[in-house]
Motif scaffolding. Structure first.
Motif, PDB file in Angstrom:
ATOM      1  N   LEU A 283      25.968  15.927  -8.229  1.00  0.00           N
ATOM      2  CA  LEU A 283      26.652  15.590  -6.543  1.00  0.00           C
ATOM      3  C   LEU A 283      24.454  15.741  -6.097  1.00  0.00           C
ATOM      4  CD1 LEU A 283      27.741  19.409  -5.110  1.00  0.00           C
ATOM      5  CD2 LEU A 283      27.991  16.212  -5.058  1.00  0.00           C
ATOM      6  N   MET A 284      23.798  16.389  -6.792  1.00  0.00           N
ATOM      7  CA  MET A 284      21.966  15.061  -7.226  1.00  0.00           C
ATOM      8  C   MET A 284      21.730  13.930  -7.280  1.00  0.00           C
ATOM      9  SD  MET A 284      19.881  19.052  -8.063  1.00  0.00           S
ATOM     10  CE  MET A 284      17.989  18.028  -8.284  1.00  0.00           C
ATOM     11  N   ALA A 285      22.887  13.898  -8.440  1.00  0.00           N
ATOM     12  CA  ALA A 285      22.668  12.206  -8.776  1.00  0.00           C
ATOM     13  C   ALA A 285      23.055  11.552  -7.882  1.00  0.00           C
ATOM     14  CB  ALA A 285      23.731  12.296  -9.981  1.00  0.00           C
ATOM     15  N   VAL A 286      24.039  11.970  -7.175  1.00  0.00           N
ATOM     16  CA  VAL A 286      24.619  11.123  -6.500  1.00  0.00           C
ATOM     17  C   VAL A 286      24.343  10.964  -5.145  1.00  0.00           C
ATOM     18  CG1 VAL A 286      26.917  11.042  -4.702  1.00  0.00           C
ATOM     19  CG2 VAL A 286      27.144  11.033  -7.788  1.00  0.00           C
ATOM     20  N   TYR A 287      23.773  11.927  -4.383  1.00  0.00           N
ATOM     21  CA  TYR A 287      23.271  12.149  -2.510  1.00  0.00           C
ATOM     22  C   TYR A 287      21.924  12.217  -2.891  1.00  0.00           C
ATOM     23  CZ  TYR A 287      27.622  13.282  -1.753  1.00  0.00           C
ATOM     24  OH  TYR A 287      29.329  12.503  -0.826  1.00  0.00           O
ATOM     25  N   GLY A 288      21.045  12.540  -3.927  1.00  0.00           N
ATOM     26  CA  GLY A 288      19.412  11.823  -4.169  1.00  0.00           C
ATOM     27  C   GLY A 288      18.916  13.122  -3.454  1.00  0.00           C
ATOM     28  N   GLY A 289      17.806  12.070  -2.851  1.00  0.00           N
ATOM     29  CA  GLY A 289      16.852  13.731  -2.121  1.00  0.00           C
ATOM     30  C   GLY A 289      18.071  13.865  -0.337  1.00  0.00           C
ATOM     31  N   ALA A 290      19.108  12.277  -0.541  1.00  0.00           N
ATOM     32  CA  ALA A 290      19.245  12.988   0.893  1.00  0.00           C
ATOM     33  C   ALA A 290      19.965  14.676   1.722  1.00  0.00           C
ATOM     34  CB  ALA A 290      20.992  12.605   1.517  1.00  0.00           C
ATOM     35  N   TRP A 291      20.423  15.223   0.089  1.00  0.00           N
ATOM     36  CA  TRP A 291      20.812  17.111   0.578  1.00  0.00           C
ATOM     37  C   TRP A 291      19.555  17.460   1.067  1.00  0.00           C
ATOM     38  CZ3 TRP A 291      18.772  20.590  -2.058  1.00  0.00           C
ATOM     39  CH2 TRP A 291      17.942  20.400  -3.600  1.00  0.00           C
ATOM     40  N   LEU A 292      18.310  17.035   0.128  1.00  0.00           N
ATOM     41  CA  LEU A 292      17.344  17.585   0.513  1.00  0.00           C
ATOM     42  C   LEU A 292      16.347  17.529   2.213  1.00  0.00           C
ATOM     43  CD1 LEU A 292      14.811  19.520  -0.598  1.00  0.00           C
ATOM     44  CD2 LEU A 292      13.777  17.408  -1.854  1.00  0.00           C
ATOM     45  N   SER A 293      16.972  16.557   3.148  1.00  0.00           N
ATOM     46  CA  SER A 293      16.963  16.438   4.463  1.00  0.00           C
ATOM     47  C   SER A 293      17.422  17.590   5.063  1.00  0.00           C
ATOM     48  CB  SER A 293      16.984  14.521   5.536  1.00  0.00           C
ATOM     49  OG  SER A 293      18.651  14.800   4.655  1.00  0.00           O
ATOM     50  N   LEU A 294      19.105  17.795   4.891  1.00  0.00           N
ATOM     51  CA  LEU A 294      20.117  18.833   5.372  1.00  0.00           C
ATOM     52  C   LEU A 294      19.267  20.358   5.270  1.00  0.00           C
ATOM     53  CD1 LEU A 294      23.374  17.549   3.995  1.00  0.00           C
ATOM     54  CD2 LEU A 294      22.601  17.457   5.771  1.00  0.00           C
ATOM     55  N   LEU A 295      18.035  20.421   4.476  1.00  0.00           N
ATOM     56  CA  LEU A 295      17.432  22.181   4.239  1.00  0.00           C
ATOM     57  C   LEU A 295      16.804  22.256   5.188  1.00  0.00           C
ATOM     58  CD1 LEU A 295      18.097  22.345   0.554  1.00  0.00           C
ATOM     59  CD2 LEU A 295      19.145  23.580   2.794  1.00  0.00           C
ATOM     60  N   ARG A 296      15.880  21.034   5.947  1.00  0.00           N
ATOM     61  CA  ARG A 296      14.430  20.941   5.967  1.00  0.00           C
ATOM     62  C   ARG A 296      14.494  21.824   7.690  1.00  0.00           C
ATOM     63  NH1 ARG A 296      10.471  16.193   4.781  1.00  0.00           N
ATOM     64  NH2 ARG A 296      11.297  15.529   2.660  1.00  0.00           N
ATOM     65  N   PRO A 297      16.098  21.738   8.844  1.00  0.00           N
ATOM     66  CA  PRO A 297      15.958  22.179   9.578  1.00  0.00           C
ATOM     67  C   PRO A 297      16.060  23.497   9.358  1.00  0.00           C
ATOM     68  CG  PRO A 297      17.620  20.727  10.038  1.00  0.00           C
ATOM     69  CD  PRO A 297      16.707  20.451   8.542  1.00  0.00           C
ATOM     70  N   ALA A 298      16.122  24.601   8.305  1.00  0.00           N
ATOM     71  CA  ALA A 298      16.650  26.348   8.099  1.00  0.00           C
ATOM     72  C   ALA A 298      15.454  26.248   7.455  1.00  0.00           C
ATOM     73  CB  ALA A 298      17.824  25.934   7.265  1.00  0.00           C
ATOM     74  N   LEU A 299      14.493  25.188   6.547  1.00  0.00           N
ATOM     75  CA  LEU A 299      13.003  26.056   6.316  1.00  0.00           C
ATOM     76  C   LEU A 299      11.453  25.088   6.977  1.00  0.00           C
ATOM     77  CD1 LEU A 299      14.095  25.216   2.784  1.00  0.00           C
ATOM     78  CD2 LEU A 299      14.223  27.776   3.784  1.00  0.00           C
ATOM     79  N   PRO A 300      11.099  26.524   6.769  1.00  0.00           N
ATOM     80  CA  PRO A 300       9.850  25.877   6.952  1.00  0.00           C
ATOM     81  C   PRO A 300       9.401  24.730   7.203  1.00  0.00           C
ATOM     82  CG  PRO A 300       9.144  28.497   7.044  1.00  0.00           C
ATOM     83  CD  PRO A 300      11.053  27.736   6.187  1.00  0.00           C
TER      84      PRO A 300
END
Length: 146
Positions: free
Chosen positions: A98-115
């Motif tokens: 999943l990290m290889a396929v989606y790259g850094g896109a999954w990190l942008s999903l976590l931004r609203p949940a974390l400071p």
């Protein structure tokens, strides 16, 4: 022989219970056997139960039995441990894919949940993981032991 009295409404079971009790009492008192065949059979059972075993158990019988039970239990635990490691490997492989396929896109999903600071500071993320991972593992081990 039965250890508890039968249910009060089952007449057949109650009759068998009474035969067992009569046979046990007749055997204890060493009374003469009467003509009832079922009573005679129960007396044979009572006599066999009162007689000591013909063969003595080996001196290490308890140790061998416990060892055999332990082997049986640990073989099941080995399978469970192997399956747990296999499942963990599948999850890690899935995460890497999943990290290889989606790259850094999954990190942008976590931004609203974390400071925002936590997302920009890799040391703070590493500290959070270093604290949370042992706590989660300890709780998982406690649940497994219970």
């Amino acid at each position: 022989m039965n250890q508890q009295p039968p249910a009060p409404r089952d007449e057949d079971v109650e009759h068998e219970w009474m035969l067992q009790e009569q046979a046990l009492q007749a055997e204890r008192l060493n009374l003469d056997a009467r003509g009832d065949d079922a009573l005679h059979r129960y007396r044979l059972v009572a006599r066999a139960l009162r007689r000591p075993l013909d063969e003595n158990l080996p001196t290490d019988f308890a140790c061998r039995t416990a060892l055999q039970a332990h082997r049986h239990a640990t073989s099941g635990m080995r399978l469970e441990l192997w399956l747990s490691w296999a499942m963990l490997g599948v999850w890690i492989a899935l995460l890497l894919v999943l990290m290889a396929v989606y790259g850094g896109a999954w990190l942008s999903l976590l931004r609203p949940a974390l400071p925002l600071r936590a997302m920009t500071n890799p040391w703070l993320i590493a500290l959070t993981v270093a604290v949370a991972l042992p706590v989660a593992l300890e709780q998982a081990l406690r649940r497994k032991e219970a």
